[in-house]
Write a protein that holds these residues in place. Structure first.
Motif, mmCIF file in Angstrom:
data_model
loop_
_atom_site.group_PDB
_atom_site.id
_atom_site.type_symbol
_atom_site.label_atom_id
_atom_site.label_comp_id
_atom_site.label_asym_id
_atom_site.label_seq_id
_atom_site.Cartn_x
_atom_site.Cartn_y
_atom_site.Cartn_z
ATOM 1 N N VAL A 295 33.347 61.645 55.804
ATOM 2 C CA VAL A 295 34.090 60.834 54.850
ATOM 3 C C VAL A 295 34.066 61.540 53.502
ATOM 4 O O VAL A 295 33.015 62.014 53.070
ATOM 5 N N GLN A 296 35.217 61.627 52.879
ATOM 6 C CA GLN A 296 35.245 62.275 51.563
ATOM 7 C C GLN A 296 35.193 61.248 50.456
ATOM 8 O O GLN A 296 35.905 60.252 50.488
ATOM 9 N N GLY A 297 34.366 61.515 49.476
ATOM 10 C CA GLY A 297 34.301 60.658 48.309
ATOM 11 C C GLY A 297 35.575 60.810 47.490
ATOM 12 O O GLY A 297 36.428 61.641 47.789
ATOM 13 N N ALA A 298 35.693 59.992 46.471
ATOM 14 C CA ALA A 298 36.925 60.056 45.691
ATOM 15 C C ALA A 298 36.632 60.115 44.198
ATOM 16 O O ALA A 298 37.424 59.670 43.379
ATOM 17 N N GLY A 299 35.459 60.668 43.876
ATOM 18 C CA GLY A 299 35.177 60.901 42.473
ATOM 19 C C GLY A 299 34.651 59.698 41.730
ATOM 20 O O GLY A 299 35.297 59.213 40.808
ATOM 21 N N ALA A 300 33.516 59.168 42.161
ATOM 22 C CA ALA A 300 32.864 58.115 41.391
ATOM 23 C C ALA A 300 31.358 58.340 41.531
ATOM 24 O O ALA A 300 30.837 58.320 42.636
ATOM 25 N N PHE A 301 30.698 58.571 40.407
ATOM 26 C CA PHE A 301 29.269 58.876 40.425
ATOM 27 C C PHE A 301 28.471 57.757 41.075
ATOM 28 O O PHE A 301 27.539 57.996 41.836
ATOM 29 N N VAL A 302 28.874 56.519 40.794
ATOM 30 C CA VAL A 302 28.092 55.385 41.271
ATOM 31 C C VAL A 302 28.080 55.329 42.805
ATOM 32 O O VAL A 302 27.177 54.747 43.410
ATOM 33 N N CYS A 303 29.045 55.969 43.452
ATOM 34 C CA CYS A 303 29.079 55.979 44.922
ATOM 35 C C CYS A 303 27.936 56.758 45.537
ATOM 36 O O CYS A 303 27.748 56.739 46.750
ATOM 37 N N GLY A 304 27.154 57.462 44.744
ATOM 38 C CA GLY A 304 25.943 58.082 45.257
ATOM 39 C C GLY A 304 24.878 57.035 45.519
ATOM 40 O O GLY A 304 23.977 57.224 46.337
ATOM 41 N N GLU A 305 24.964 55.919 44.816
ATOM 42 C CA GLU A 305 24.021 54.820 45.026
ATOM 43 C C GLU A 305 24.283 54.260 46.412
ATOM 44 O O GLU A 305 25.436 54.042 46.793
ATOM 45 N N GLU A 306 23.213 53.983 47.153
ATOM 46 C CA GLU A 306 23.414 53.748 48.587
ATOM 47 C C GLU A 306 24.310 52.570 48.925
ATOM 48 O O GLU A 306 25.161 52.677 49.809
ATOM 49 N N THR A 307 24.143 51.449 48.222
ATOM 50 C CA THR A 307 24.967 50.292 48.608
ATOM 51 C C THR A 307 26.435 50.512 48.228
ATOM 52 O O THR A 307 27.340 50.091 48.937
ATOM 53 N N ALA A 308 26.650 51.217 47.115
ATOM 54 C CA ALA A 308 28.023 51.527 46.712
ATOM 55 C C ALA A 308 28.647 52.509 47.690
ATOM 56 O O ALA A 308 29.821 52.396 48.052
ATOM 57 N N LEU A 309 27.845 53.460 48.130
ATOM 58 C CA LEU A 309 28.339 54.458 49.079
ATOM 59 C C LEU A 309 28.792 53.785 50.378
ATOM 60 O O LEU A 309 29.853 54.102 50.930
ATOM 61 N N LEU A 310 28.001 52.839 50.838
ATOM 62 C CA LEU A 310 28.367 52.156 52.083
ATOM 63 C C LEU A 310 29.663 51.374 51.891
ATOM 64 O O LEU A 310 30.536 51.388 52.759
ATOM 65 N N ALA A 311 29.803 50.734 50.733
ATOM 66 C CA ALA A 311 31.048 50.001 50.458
ATOM 67 C C ALA A 311 32.225 50.961 50.463
ATOM 68 O O ALA A 311 33.295 50.655 50.987
ATOM 69 N N SER A 312 32.011 52.141 49.905
ATOM 70 C CA SER A 312 33.073 53.127 49.836
ATOM 71 C C SER A 312 33.469 53.611 51.233
ATOM 72 O O SER A 312 34.654 53.794 51.522
#
Ligand SMILES: Cc1cc2nc3c(=O)[nH]c(=O)nc-3n(C[C@H](O)[C@H](O)[C@H](O)COP(=O)(O)O)c2cc1C
Ligand code: SF4
Ligand code: SF4
Ligand code: SF4
Ligand code: FES
Ligand code: FES
Lengths: 616, 173
Positions: A295-312
């Motif tokens: 899965v590719q991220g889309a440029g948001a630092f907070v998505c490194g945080e685990e719960t945010a990453l899962l939401a992403s």
């Protein structure tokens, strides 16, 4: 490539690859994103052309490998079997390099690394001071193998840990090994990995998921990029072993979009592993099924945080949610999920192969194994450094890093990225481990290590991080959203010479408030850069406030550019680069700067050879 | 706003199961195809995935990679990560903006350039760096190098425009 049907076949393939290894010379060029930016692709082409021209394609091999971590000196390469290490290679050197191989391996002197202290040329990579003290258990294979060829990984023993696990280990034994090794998560907080895995195993809910966090949000750190690009199979192997131990059937690897080459290599590696029977159904005949999604991220630092990453991953806005529930309880789609960093996963095969005791023998009492740092900033040797936990900052900066450029004085070391803090030069003998850093007001974080010299302004550094965090705060909770903005405003004010002494108390109070009341790790650590610079560099803040002066001459509102007429030789170079026509003067006569027009961009300072441009 | 070629949407959408989990990958694909997220396309995605349009917008505006306005032919990403920052990236950025006569990051009026800031592209050892069109990384930048960098892409853009007037707009997408 044939399909491997048992661990035994992996072993056989390895032996076969080893046996077929020729003594044929091989020029292995680093083709990581750093070296590519410095022209590695052109070097590769030039080498291939040269070999073709001379009909040597069958005599000398050329291959591309992953990042050696010393990108600054790139493009770098190693010529086998002599293991000669070249740096700063350009395409015009191709001929000399090929000549040297055909002429009995007499090295190309000018491409050898030159030790700046002794002036001596160094023949082998491991003798370069930057590498000499490193213990590269995760990164060791990066410069050796072609990341796009699974056989290269297998040849150096890859997937043997998986074979071992599938034949000799029960699931519990794998978890036990990880636990005994003392491995702590390399993504930031340093949570013991074995404990996390154990917690997941206690859950009875199915399915379970595992996730690899490759979001690498710390700006200035690039070890995850380097590992995924240079040795993607080591991460995949870690994930398969994890899947076995944790009884997960699917994994997600979340890679930040800013790393296209890492995505490409990982994608190719997953495909190859699938074809080889290492992913998919009935892995190595064990009956185990396992798939990895990228899965590719889309440029948001907070998505490194685990719960945010899962939401992403689920296709939502990457906003954190409160923990508990922790991902091991309720993760992806509400199912138990273990999330670990890239290096954490890649450590697993090493622990299995070399043993938990061996791993636990490296490092300090509570921080085991090696840690990878990204040593950048005002330092002679910039790059990735893998050292046992507990190495001192002094060793990092002066032995591995080769000291501070231009004889400048070390001022501080910023460790741990935006969540970390600055450690002053006076604490240079601090051993680096999780606890020591936290005690000093910083944190291990992802291992970003930015060296700052006397020309770095600590108010500016704090302002920089606050700006970053304010921009990246997801805005879900009030203390973080408003707090980071307030801190940024105050810091901006101080850097413009408009601060007041009471601002310092305000920074302190607001900082602690944000730390204590924010929802996720971003807010909880956001004030660290401010609080740590306040703690160790209060004087600098005060100089900005009381004297309206920036001692490091960085804060733009507090400096002026001038030309020393006695030094200026009227070469006109500055006139040509000044975009706002602020430099006045005729050619060959002394020039001057119109401070009304000058936007303090520093371009004139950059080009002035006789050093006539001064900053006050 | 330029004309949106809707015929490209369906083949693109067909590659994905119409599930929420694919929302971000689809948006990434659309962004790559159109260089931004056209309104009409977002509407279509919302229908197809049965995700409310407001949520599609929420996602599209939350992530930094996505742009709701057309982007230039060349996208210059100037790294403002820590390593680049301490080695002078802000001055390089200023210089790029100044040379392109822009007040801040964004897109030039002639749609030639989009200037963006990013936080680290993993080439910190070569700081300060900028990446153009997601593939060409320019290391060790200084203000003095900015002119040459811009010219390199300006020239290409000019050349392709004069060579093939109809195709120029998709040539480098
Ligand atoms: C704001 C924020 C950003 C983070 N960024 C990352 C990251 O880029 N990479 C990472 O591995 N962990 C990151 N983390 C830590 C993760 O939340 C999580 O703890 C980690 O992935 C767990 O893996 P580990 O136990 O192997 O470290 C971040 C945490 C926070 C609060
Ligand atoms: S602390 Fe900041 S980043 Fe975390 S949830 Fe709150 S607003 Fe979002
Ligand atoms: S600092 Fe910049 S604007 Fe000022 S004189 Fe020098 S080049 Fe011109
Ligand atoms: S570059 Fe330096 S020496 Fe040359 S004209 Fe400008 S100030 Fe004078
Ligand atoms: S990319 Fe070549 S050493 Fe890092
Ligand atoms: S900080 Fe600019 S590339 Fe990493």
């Amino acid at each position: 490539m044939l399909k491997l049907k048992s661990p035994h076949e992996v072993k056989e393939l390895q032996l076969c690859l080893e046996a077929s290894e020729t003594t044929r010379p091989c020029i292995s060029v680093c083709a990581g994103s750093g070296c590519c930016a410095s022209g590695a692709e052109n070097v590769l082409q030039a080498l291939r052309r040269e070999l073709e021209k001379r009909g040597l394609q069958g005599t000398i091999d050329v291959k591309s490998t992953g990042c050696h971590g010393f990108c600054e000196k790139g493009p770098v390469m190693i010529v086998w079997p002599e293991k000669v290490f070249y740096n700063g290679v350009s395409q015009s050197d191709a001929k000399d390099i090929v000549n040297s191989v055909t002429n009995g391996h007499k090295p190309v002197e000018k491409l050898l690394y030159k030790d700046p202290n002794t002036g001596q040329r160094v023949l082998h990579e491991h003798d370069v001071p930057f590498y000499a003290r490193q213990q590269r258990i995760l990164f060791g294979n990066n410069g050796k193998i072609d990341p796009k060829d699974i056989r290269d990984y297998i040849k150096v023993g890859g997937y043997s840990a998986l074979g071992k696990v599938l034949t000799d280990f029960s699931r519990e034994q794998v978890v036990e090994a990880v636990k005994c090794s003392g491995l702590r998560g390399r993504g930031g907080a340093g949570f013991p990995t074995g404990m996390k895995w154990e917690a997941l195993r206690r859950s009875t809910v199915r399915p379970r998921y595992i996730v690899c966090n490759a979001d690498e949000g710390d700006p200035g750190a690039f070890m995850d990029r380097s590992l995924l690009e240079g040795n993607p199979h080591s991460v995949i192997e870690g994930l398969i072993i994890g899947a076995y131990a944790l009884e997960a059937e699917q994994a997600y690897v979340y890679v930040r979009a800013e790393y296209p080459l890492a995505v490409e290599h990982l994608h190719a590696a997953i495909e190859q592993a699938r074809t080889a029977g290492l992913l998919g159904e009935n892995i190595l005949g064990s009956g185990m099924d396992f798939r990895i999604h990228l899965v590719q991220g889309a440029g948001a630092f907070v998505c490194g945080e685990e719960t945010a990453l899962l939401a992403s991953i689920e296709g939502r806005v990457g906003e954190p949610h409160p923990r508990p529930p922790y991902p091991v309880q309720k993760g992806l789609w509400g199912k138990p999920t273990v999330i670990n960093n890239v290096k954490t996963w890649a450590s697993v095969p090493v622990i299995i192969n070399k043993g938990a005791d061996w791993y636990a023998s490296i490092g300090t009492e509570r921080s085991k194994g090696t840690m990878v740092f990204s040593l950048v900033g005002k330092i002679n040797n910039t790059g990735l450094v893998e050292v046992p936990m507990g190495v001192t900052l002094r060793e990092m900066i002066y032995e591995i890093g080769g000291g501070i450029p231009k004889e400048k004085k070390l001022k501080a070391i910023q460790i741990g990225g935006p969540s970390g803090g600055c450690i002053p030069a006076s604490m240079i003998d601090l051993p680096i481990d999780y606890e020591a850093l936290t005690q000093a007001g910083s944190m291990m974080g992802s291992g970003g290590m930015v060296v700052m010299d006397e020309d770095t302004c600590m108010v500016d550094v704090a302002r920089y991080f606050m700006e970053f965090l304010e921009e990246e705060s997801c805005g879900k909770c009030f203390p973080c959203r408003e707090g980071t903005q307030r801190l940024k405003e105050i810091l901006n004010r101080i850097s413009r010479g408009k601060g007041e002494e009471s601002d310092l108390d305000l920074l302190d109070d607001a900082g602690w408030m944000i730390k204590e009341t924010s929802l996720c790790g971003l807010g909880q650590t956001a004030p660290n850069p401010v609080l740590s610079t306040l703690r160790y560099f209060r004087d600098e803040y005060l100089t900005h406030i009381r004297e309206k002066r920036c001692p490091a001459k960085v804060c733009r509102e507090l400096i002026v550019y001038q030309i020393d007429e006695t030094i200026c030789d009227g070469c006109h170079a500055c006139v040509r680069v000044c975009a706002s026509d602020a430099v006045l003067g005729e050619k060959d006569k002394a020039h001057s700067i119109d401070s009304g027009k000058c936007i303090k961009c520093g371009a004139c300072l950059e080009v002035c050879q006789p050093k006539a441009v001064l900053v006050h | 706003m330029p004309h949106v070629e809707m015929e490209k949407v369906e083949p693109l959408l067909e590659q994905y199961e119409p599930q929420r989990i694919n929302l971000i990958p689809i948006l990434q694909d659309v962004q790559e195809t159109y260089r931004y997220l056209p309104q009409e396309v977002l509407r279509r995605i919302s229908q197809k995935l049965r995700v409310p349009l407001t949520e599609v917008y929420q996602v599209a505006t939350f992530y930094r990679c996505f742009s709701l306005v057309p982007r230039g032919k060349h996208v210059i990403q100037v790294c403002l990560g820590t390593a680049c920052h301490v080695r002078g990236a802000p001055r390089v950025l200023d210089r790029i903006l100044l040379d392109l006569k822009m007040a801040g990051p964004g897109t030039t009026n002639d749609l030639q350039f989009t200037v963006e800031t990013v936080r680290c592209i993993g080439c910190c050892g070569l700081a300060p760096v900028a990446r153009v069109d997601n593939k060409n990384t320019h290391p060790h930048l200084t203000q003095a190098k900015v002119g040459g960098l811009l010219k390199k892409y300006q020239d290409k853009a000019e050349a392709s425009r004069t060579a093939k007037p109809d195709e120029a707009s998709h040539a480098e997408a």
